[in-house]
Structure formats: structure tokens, C-alpha cells
Design an enzyme around this catalytic site. Sequence first.
Site, short mmCIF file in Angstrom:
data_model
loop_
_atom_site.label_atom_id
_atom_site.label_comp_id
_atom_site.label_asym_id
_atom_site.label_seq_id
_atom_site.Cartn_x
_atom_site.Cartn_y
_atom_site.Cartn_z
N GLU A 1 0.79 -1.22 -0.13
CA GLU A 1 0.28 -0.49 -0.53
C GLU A 1 0.81 1.87 0.05
O GLU A 1 1.38 1.79 1.02
CB GLU A 1 -0.79 -0.25 1.32
CG GLU A 1 -2.18 -0.86 0.86
CD GLU A 1 -3.09 -0.44 1.93
OE1 GLU A 1 -4.78 -0.94 2.51
OE2 GLU A 1 -2.52 0.02 2.79
N GLU B 1 -6.11 -7.21 0.03
CA GLU B 1 -7.22 -6.99 0.66
C GLU B 1 -8.29 -6.58 0.20
O GLU B 1 -8.32 -5.52 -0.20
CB GLU B 1 -5.93 -5.72 1.14
CG GLU B 1 -6.39 -5.64 3.30
CD GLU B 1 -5.39 -4.51 3.41
OE1 GLU B 1 -3.98 -4.65 3.31
OE2 GLU B 1 -5.29 -3.56 4.14
N GLU C 1 -12.47 -6.04 16.48
CA GLU C 1 -11.99 -4.89 15.63
C GLU C 1 -13.23 -6.05 14.75
O GLU C 1 -12.77 -6.95 13.93
CB GLU C 1 -10.81 -4.91 14.95
CG GLU C 1 -10.60 -3.80 13.45
CD GLU C 1 -8.99 -3.71 13.27
OE1 GLU C 1 -8.90 -3.44 13.72
OE2 GLU C 1 -8.90 -4.53 12.51
#
Length: 395
Positions: free
Chosen positions: A208, A320, A361
Site C-alpha cells: 500500500e 486486501e 475489530e
Amino acid sequence: KLGMKRTSKRLVAFALTLCMVIGLCPATAQIANAAEEKTPYEKYGDVKITTDATTGYRQLSDENGNPIQLKGMSTFGLQWTDGDWVLNDSAFDALAKDWKCDIVRLAMYVTEEGYADHPAELLNKMEQGIKMATDRGMYALIDWHVLSPGDPMSEKYLSAGESLIKTNKEFAKIKEEHPDYRGPQLFFAYLSEKYGDQGNVLFETANEPNGLGTEENAADTWKNKILPYHQSILDAIRTYDNDDKANIILCGTDNWSQFVDAPVANPVQDKQNAGDEQVMYGFHFYAGTHDVKTQEDGTYWLGEKIKSALKGGLAVFCSEWGTSEATGDGGPYINYSQRWLDFLKDNKISWCAWSLGRKTEISAAMKKDTPIEPTDHNNDGIPDWTMDELSITGN
């Protein structure tokens, strides 16, 4: 153990027959059924990129050139206990046999207390993950996980792991042969030399890149700031690959892998496979953040970038995605996630879901107290997690 070497021979049928003959298998029927189901690698072999005759797109394919879609999971950061917990046999058995993952992405953060701070430890964890995936016939995606800072050419990344030259003979040998190699080149050269003859290993050279430019100048940012980095890593991988079948290399794009169409005019050069480049370009999405609304013309912003990349001759991979917002929380946005999954299926785009985090999360598939080693709850010989042991995302 089913090895993933391209020259390996499988003796499953013989072993199963011998097992039945000498009576050492009390659950012969279960084992026979398990043996009949092929692993992802047995089904697809050495994956490669080919041009789809129907769409004209560059497409991930099996060893015979048939378009395929790999689907699997990404680990959470392997430097943390809520990420590396998954490196155990029971968990990988559950992923391979119960979840039926084709691929596991091994997320190795370079900073954030990761490889730059603990190179030997993180390299060992990466190799553990490769072996566990390989032993179960899954594909392994080696992720050089760039987050902060977002520039892959930052000195923090370039110097990461260079201390291994003093303690690791293979690293020292590579550095002697290529004095110009820095941390990421050494890392990928080492893994390429060791695992480059395994057709189940894919390399993600920087997941990224971010903060480097705007959407308006994305093509120039790619050409001047990101392309030189990816090119140097590809060249190092190809130098140390051990056979004549090129492992696939996945290159992240700017803006947290959103500007996936930016490389169209200046793709990475795969010189050893000129005209048939074995390179893919990464894009990421989070269902609660990306393409939740259409643009004025009725199209989706990121979806159009993906289509532009495909039309421009790039092979793409979603390494992802999450059910949450980009922060990892919010949601889960199940309907948006399903729309995205339908889009990926329609375009035969492979994906890894974020994440196998064992934490509180929304994007994490596990809960904070999910068992580290799942057990066999229904007596079918396969470890599994129950619905109560998984988060909504995991379910």
C-alpha cells in the site's frame, strides 16, 4: 506432507491403500473422502497470467491457461500476538479444510514494530507461514506490508533487515553478489532463491504505497516514485528464481492501492517474460468506505479504475478487502461486501480478505477470545471454529 515443489510426486493413493491394508486407519472412509478432494495446488498447479480469449483481459489462470479465481484470507500483522497466533497446525488445517482457502496472505509489516525492528524473528514467521500453506496445498502470498511511511523508497524500508547480512549466510552471499541491494531486495532475493521453484508462492512487493501524489497526477507519481522501486524488486526476484517458470509478482499502487489504473502507460518490465509478463497490480477496498455510492454518471469510482486497468492490459489482484470501513471498524457492511464479491466474481479477480486478526475489530474474522487452536467439533477429522467463536465478519 504434500510438497509444492514443481518436481514433487504425490504418493497419496499408495499411502492410503497401504494404510487400509495394514489396518492402521480406524476412520478409513473419512480419510478416503478427504483424499478425493484435491487441494488448490493440485487443482490449479503453477498459476500464471494469460490473456482471456473471451474478454481480452490479462487474467490469473491455472497451469493450463484456464482463468481461475483464488479466494482466501490475509493474516493480521505477524509481528503482533493478535496476528501471529494463526501460525499453528490446527489453525492452518481449519483454513485449508474447513474454510477451504485457496490462498493465505502473510502480512509482514516492515515498520510498526515489524521486520525493521525484528528481522530474524519476522523472517522466521514468514517462512513458517509459507511452509504451513505449502504443506496443505494452499498458495502463499508474501506481503512486504507498507503502511507508514507510505513511500516504499523510504530509508526505513530500504534499511530494513540489512543487519541480517551479519548473521545469515544466504543474505551475506546475496549482498556480496549484488552490493547495490538494500533491505527489500535482499529479502525478496533470499525468498525467491529459496522458494522460487514452488509454484504456490506469490510475491507482493509493497502492498500500500500512500501519500505520494494526487489522483490527477497518479500516472506521473507511479512512473517517477513507485515504478522504480517495484522494478528493482522484480529484477532481484527474477535473478534468484531457480527455474524457468516465473512466480507471479504483485505490485501495490498509490493511495493505499486505489490508483490501480495508474501503471497502464508505464507497467513494470518483466524482461525474462517479455510479452507475457507475470506481473499483477494490487487494489484494496473496504466495503463501508469504497464505492458505497455511485458517481453522477451511475458508475462506481474504484470500480471504474479497476475496469480501466483491465482494459489497459493490466492483470489485477485484490490482495486486501474488509467488511468494515477503511479504519477496520464500522459495520460490518454485509450488503456492500456482497456487491463487491459479485463484482470480483464477474471479473474473475482473486482476493484475500482482511483479516485473521484475533482482536476486537469489525474487520477481524476472529474474536479476542477465539481459540488459537480450533478443535474438531463435528467428528469429521477437520478442526473448525464454531459460529460462536467467530465474529460476524468471520461467519
